[in-house]
Each structure stands twice: as structure tokens, then as C-alpha cells.
Motif scaffolding. Sequence first.
Motif, PDB file in Angstrom:
ATOM      1  N   LYS A  99      -0.489  19.495   2.594  1.00 35.19           N
ATOM      2  CA  LYS A  99      -0.533  20.401   3.748  1.00 35.19           C
ATOM      3  C   LYS A  99      -1.962  20.538   4.273  1.00 35.19           C
ATOM      4  N   GLY A 100      -2.087  20.420   5.575  1.00 36.82           N
ATOM      5  CA  GLY A 100      -3.372  20.628   6.221  1.00 36.82           C
ATOM      6  C   GLY A 100      -4.249  19.401   6.309  1.00 36.82           C
ATOM      7  N   VAL A 101      -3.872  18.294   5.644  1.00 34.16           N
ATOM      8  CA  VAL A 101      -4.666  17.072   5.711  1.00 34.16           C
ATOM      9  C   VAL A 101      -4.349  16.349   7.024  1.00 34.16           C
ATOM     10  N   THR A 102      -5.381  15.991   7.760  1.00 31.33           N
ATOM     11  CA  THR A 102      -5.231  15.466   9.121  1.00 31.33           C
ATOM     12  C   THR A 102      -4.863  13.988   9.154  1.00 31.33           C
ATOM     13  N   PHE A 103      -5.003  13.277   8.042  1.00 33.23           N
ATOM     14  CA  PHE A 103      -4.827  11.830   8.034  1.00 33.23           C
ATOM     15  C   PHE A 103      -3.747  11.420   7.042  1.00 33.23           C
ATOM     16  N   ARG A 104      -3.056  10.307   7.339  1.00 33.53           N
ATOM     17  CA  ARG A 104      -2.104   9.671   6.439  1.00 33.53           C
ATOM     18  C   ARG A 104      -2.532   8.213   6.259  1.00 33.53           C
ATOM     19  N   LEU A 105      -2.308   7.674   5.058  1.00 29.73           N
ATOM     20  CA  LEU A 105      -2.694   6.306   4.742  1.00 29.73           C
ATOM     21  C   LEU A 105      -1.463   5.454   4.459  1.00 29.73           C
ATOM     22  N   HIS A 106      -1.349   4.324   5.170  1.00 28.44           N
ATOM     23  CA  HIS A 106      -0.308   3.327   4.936  1.00 28.44           C
ATOM     24  C   HIS A 106      -0.983   2.016   4.541  1.00 28.44           C
ATOM     25  N   ALA A 107      -0.266   1.173   3.784  1.00 28.56           N
ATOM     26  CA  ALA A 107      -0.811  -0.118   3.373  1.00 28.56           C
ATOM     27  C   ALA A 107       0.002  -1.259   3.985  1.00 28.56           C
ATOM     28  N   PHE A 108      -0.620  -2.438   4.075  1.00 29.61           N
ATOM     29  CA  PHE A 108       0.055  -3.650   4.527  1.00 29.61           C
ATOM     30  C   PHE A 108       0.342  -4.550   3.329  1.00 29.61           C
ATOM     31  N   HIS A 109       1.533  -5.101   3.319  1.00 28.00           N
ATOM     32  CA  HIS A 109       1.991  -5.974   2.238  1.00 28.00           C
ATOM     33  C   HIS A 109       1.175  -7.269   2.223  1.00 28.00           C
ATOM     34  N   PRO A 110       0.764  -7.756   1.057  1.00 29.86           N
ATOM     35  CA  PRO A 110       0.081  -9.053   1.007  1.00 29.86           C
ATOM     36  C   PRO A 110       1.061 -10.200   1.230  1.00 29.86           C
ATOM     37  N   GLY A 111       0.528 -11.349   1.638  1.00 32.06           N
ATOM     38  CA  GLY A 111       1.362 -12.526   1.858  1.00 32.06           C
ATOM     39  C   GLY A 111       1.242 -13.037   3.279  1.00 32.06           C
ATOM     40  N   TRP A 112       1.997 -14.114   3.569  1.00 27.45           N
ATOM     41  CA  TRP A 112       1.969 -14.830   4.842  1.00 27.45           C
ATOM     42  C   TRP A 112       0.539 -15.273   5.128  1.00 27.45           C
ATOM     43  N   LEU A 113      -0.086 -14.835   6.246  1.00 29.13           N
ATOM     44  CA  LEU A 113      -1.457 -15.225   6.545  1.00 29.13           C
ATOM     45  C   LEU A 113      -2.471 -14.478   5.692  1.00 29.13           C
ATOM     46  N   LYS A 115      -3.372 -13.899   2.377  1.00 34.25           N
ATOM     47  CA  LYS A 115      -3.197 -14.355   1.006  1.00 34.25           C
ATOM     48  C   LYS A 115      -4.318 -13.899   0.068  1.00 34.25           C
ATOM     49  N   GLU A 116      -5.353 -13.267   0.599  1.00 39.75           N
ATOM     50  CA  GLU A 116      -6.468 -12.800  -0.224  1.00 39.75           C
ATOM     51  C   GLU A 116      -6.383 -11.276  -0.318  1.00 39.75           C
ATOM     52  N   PRO A 117      -5.924 -10.750  -1.447  1.00 43.24           N
ATOM     53  CA  PRO A 117      -5.686  -9.297  -1.540  1.00 43.24           C
ATOM     54  C   PRO A 117      -6.972  -8.501  -1.490  1.00 43.24           C
ATOM     55  N   VAL A 118      -6.863  -7.317  -0.922  1.00 46.13           N
ATOM     56  CA  VAL A 118      -7.984  -6.387  -0.811  1.00 46.13           C
ATOM     57  C   VAL A 118      -7.708  -5.195  -1.723  1.00 46.13           C
ATOM     58  N   LYS A 119      -8.688  -4.843  -2.545  1.00 44.53           N
ATOM     59  CA  LYS A 119      -8.562  -3.683  -3.408  1.00 44.53           C
ATOM     60  C   LYS A 119      -8.868  -2.411  -2.616  1.00 44.53           C
ATOM     61  N   ILE A 120      -8.028  -1.396  -2.766  1.00 42.65           N
ATOM     62  CA  ILE A 120      -8.215  -0.113  -2.098  1.00 42.65           C
ATOM     63  C   ILE A 120      -8.507   0.946  -3.160  1.00 42.65           C
ATOM     64  N   ASN A 121      -9.555   1.711  -2.948  1.00 45.24           N
ATOM     65  CA  ASN A 121      -9.934   2.780  -3.863  1.00 45.24           C
ATOM     66  C   ASN A 121     -10.034   4.098  -3.109  1.00 45.24           C
ATOM     67  N   GLU A 122      -9.809   5.176  -3.830  1.00 49.07           N
ATOM     68  CA  GLU A 122      -9.975   6.513  -3.279  1.00 49.07           C
ATOM     69  C   GLU A 122     -11.187   7.158  -3.928  1.00 49.07           C
ATOM     70  N   VAL A 123     -12.006   7.806  -3.120  1.00 52.88           N
ATOM     71  CA  VAL A 123     -13.163   8.539  -3.627  1.00 52.88           C
ATOM     72  C   VAL A 123     -12.865  10.029  -3.513  1.00 52.88           C
ATOM     73  N   VAL A 124     -12.825  10.703  -4.653  1.00 49.68           N
ATOM     74  CA  VAL A 124     -12.604  12.143  -4.689  1.00 49.68           C
ATOM     75  C   VAL A 124     -13.880  12.772  -5.221  1.00 49.68           C
ATOM     76  N   GLY A 125     -14.570  13.522  -4.360  1.00 49.61           N
ATOM     77  CA  GLY A 125     -15.894  13.992  -4.726  1.00 49.61           C
ATOM     78  C   GLY A 125     -16.821  12.794  -4.800  1.00 49.61           C
ATOM     79  N   ALA A 159      -2.886  -6.294   1.981  1.00 46.86           N
ATOM     80  CA  ALA A 159      -3.446  -7.090   3.079  1.00 46.86           C
ATOM     81  C   ALA A 159      -4.376  -6.270   3.956  1.00 46.86           C
ATOM     82  N   GLY A 160      -4.318  -4.971   3.817  1.00 48.31           N
ATOM     83  CA  GLY A 160      -5.123  -4.073   4.635  1.00 48.31           C
ATOM     84  C   GLY A 160      -4.472  -2.703   4.650  1.00 48.31           C
ATOM     85  N   PHE A 161      -4.925  -1.854   5.545  1.00 48.28           N
ATOM     86  CA  PHE A 161      -4.381  -0.499   5.599  1.00 48.28           C
ATOM     87  C   PHE A 161      -4.524   0.041   7.017  1.00 48.28           C
TER      88      PHE A 161
END
Length: 533
Positions: A99-113, A115-125, A159-161
Motif C-alpha cells: 500500500k502506498g508504493v507508487t511503482f510496480r515491477l514486472h519482468a520479461f521472460h528470457p529466450g527468443w532474441l 538469450k543472455e539473462p540479466v540478473k535483477i537485484n533489489e536494494v533495501v536500505g 530478459a529485462g524489466f
Amino acid sequence: MTISNCTQQKAIAPEFWERRQFLTAAAASFASALAPAHLWAQEEEAPTFSFDMLTERMKDLAGHPYAAPEPVHGFLADLDYDAYQRIRFRPEQARWQEKGVTFRLHAFHPGWLFKEPVKINEVVGTSVHPMAFTTADFEYDDEELAQSIPPDAEMPGVAGFRLHAPLNRADIFDELIVFQGASYFRALGKGNSYGLSARGLAVNTGLPEGEEFPRFSEVWLHRPQPGEETVTVFAALDSPSVTGAYQFDITPGATTTVDVTARLFLRKDIKQLGIAPLTSMFLFNGADAGPFDDYRPAVHDSEALVLNTQAGETYFRHLNNPPRLASSYFGALSPRSFGLVQRNRDFEHYLDAQAHYERRPSLMIEPLGDWGKGAVRLVEIPSDLEVNDNIVAFWIPDQDTNAGDALEYTYRMHWGMSPQGAAPERLANVTRMRTGEGGVAGVQTDTGTRKFVIDFAGGLLDHLPENAQLEAVTSASNGEIVEAVLSPVNGRNEWRLVLEVRAEPDAIVELKAGISGYERTLSETWMYQWINA
């Protein structure tokens, strides 16, 4: 030579896969699609994170040979266009739904074009927490494919976000910005639909030796707190010639702003380094429809390049779909801003009820700090399809870029319908351009000239009488302006400049024109490259 818009262009499916073989192999091979190690994989515990720490790691990485990323394998590597298009992120799985968070995060499935996966990290503090995504986060619309995939298998990366925010309505989370493919990303302002893209960096774009595409190999997103209106994204950039640490501060709005800090470390000498590169599409418009037999009067994501100088001048360079690869350079000393713009917002200008080109954003780059001497380079690539991005623009610093160099650039991106700098307020704007055979209209002539008609409106021109004594300021490089006629358009607050230009066959002519009067500049400067093919 064409830069592909990966979200639209269709790929050819692997012929050696029969459908049932593919589906049967998918489940068995998914577990072997392992993730490449990310930058902190060697640490026993997740360390604290800061932009300065990322900078030091990328600086250190530049001192080591480039290691190509390990691509996905198994069924991920063999997804074709059709299968990939039937995979969607489940909105209910979006991260940051508190509640109250202004942003939402979605991810893109790897594959097709992708093919090089990207690591996603969250920084808390200041703590880093890897963000895991599994097959449960995605909807597989193909029932057979869905049944063959483990129900909660962890992805080797994504594949991205994309980020969503209440951009147009307070109760709806609209798409705001997408990062996907190499270092490409694109954003929206209020009322926009996706159009042109930006990149983290351009290396040797448009040069004979071939272009290098650095990629964002790992990303850290600072977890937004309730009520925060800006979200921060950090990214590691890597390629054979350069590494980089990037920070993006993203603030949605009528004009969405993205503040960028790019810290670059060169592994090798780079012949041409492109800062703040922009990529767009221009097929044709009313100026010159070329070979296109199309009911639509114009098809383009951007219509012009705009450059604002420290001296208060504005240059408006109409884009072109040239008969061969073309390039233009616009020298400047730390410009106020430059970018690719879509000024015409009338549906009737495009008549496309699906693409709605009138909604595509303009994007202006505002340098923060002194960028010194350099040039904006515009590359225009021949194209016969609107799914191809054939326009590239970027800043080239006037300095050698050699192995071992460390560079930093900061700038603010303005994405929107009419962002700051896209059109000068105190000067008359170019409202339209048309070209055609030279000579008197309606009379069969053979003058050997080309006619250019440029209309100006706004600024002081709106307040001048039709008998005002104004002057056309014109020039042509590698060609001759045979005639220049400036006159008011009766019944409209517009002035029309008509140029008759002559050039040798195959000549590349750089044209420039504007209006002055009363000892001052009254209009922005129109520019165009004419290839007399």
C-alpha cells in the motif's frame, strides 16, 4: 544495415525442432538452464550496496579481459517468435504491491532474441537481495507448452524489466519505462505510447569497422518507499571495449524525467564513443513520400532532430529516409539540449488508427555540467519497413577515447508530448516542409532544380504585419540556392520560405535557412540533408 526494433520484428523459428520434440525436451532441459554468476556471487554474504561501490567494481572489471555472458540453453534458447509472444508476465505477480508504493515491477521472460539473462537485484536500505523469478510468474498461453514446463522453476535471469506507475490516472498503474535488450530502454510521459528508444552507450555506430553493442549485464533497483515519487535503478554495463556504472533516477509525470549518471572505463581504444544515444524510426512524411504507396501521409516515431546551443540558437533538422547510409554532424560547445522530437500531434497527419504516431514521445537530452566541445551525430539508414529503427543520434566528445580512460557524464532525459527544449517559445517554429520538382508549379519545366517549401509560425512572427520587412538567411553546402522567396501566408500567422536548389548528380547537400528582421533572429534554423540521387 538496419537496426532492428526487437519488440516488433519477427524471427524465423528453428527448423530442426518438431513441435512435439520441442515440448517434450522443454521440461527435461529447463533445469539445465543455469544462471551466470552475478557480480557479488563470490561473496559469502550479500554486501552493502552503493553507486560508488558499483563504480569501483566496474573500474576493476575494466582491467580484466572481457568475458562473454553465458547464454540460456535448453528450451529457453529454442523459443521462437510465436512461442515467445504467447508468454506474458502475470500482473498479480508484480513486485512492490504494498500500500502506498507508487511503482510496480514486472519482468520479461528470457529466450527468443533475449538469450543472455540479466540478473535483477533489489536494494533495501544498503543491502542487496537478488530478485528471483520463476515460471509461476508467467502466463504461458500455449496449453501444451504450459503443461511441459515445471510449475515453479527458477529462471536463470530475465530478459529485462518494466516499471509501472499511475501515469495517466491515479487508480491505474500504466507502463512507465522498459529496459530490455543490450542497453536499450524507453519511457513514456502522460498520454504517450511507446516510440523511440534510448541506449546506455553507442560504440562505433555507423563506422565501417562495425558497431559494438554494450549490454546491461546486471541491475539493482532501490526499493521505493510509500509515497516516493522517484525510483532509482543502477546498472552494470559491459562489452569488449568498455565497462560502466549507471544510475537512473526516474520520475513519472506529464513529462517523465530520467536523471542519468554514466561512469565509463575503457578497456580498449574506441574510435567513436556515443554519449546519450537515441534510436528511432522514420519511414516517410509529407515532405517526400519516396517509393511508398501508402494511404497514410506520414509514418515516423520522430520527425526531426533538435539542437539548442548555449548561444540561444535552435536548430531543427528534418529527418530523412535516405537512398543510402547518410550522416550529419552538428558541432556545439556543451549544448543546452538535443534530442529527437515528434512535434505534429494531429491524428490527420498520420491517419494510423493502430500505431497512433501522434502519441509517440519526444525525447530531449539536457547535459548536466560542462560537456565541453563536441558534436551531435545523426545517422540515417535506408529502410523500407516501419518495424526497423533506422535513425540514431548521439553526442561525440571532441577528445581521444583510449584504453585506461575514465569518463563521467550526467544528463537529464525529458520524455513527453512537448518536453523542455523540443520547441523554442520565443522563436518561430518550423511547422511543415514540402519538397518537389523545381520551377513554377503546374507548368512543365526542366529547371534542373529541387524546390523546398518551409513554413514558419510562432514567436514574434505572430505579431508582425504582413508588410513587415523580413529577411531569409540561407546557405547550401555542396549545392547552390538559385532563388529564395520569403512571404506571408494570407489569412494565417505563417510565413513561407521557398528555395530553389541546384546540385550535381549524387551530391550530398546540407541546407540551412531561417528568418531574421529588426536586427534579431526571429526563427529557429531549419536544416536538411538533400541527396540528389
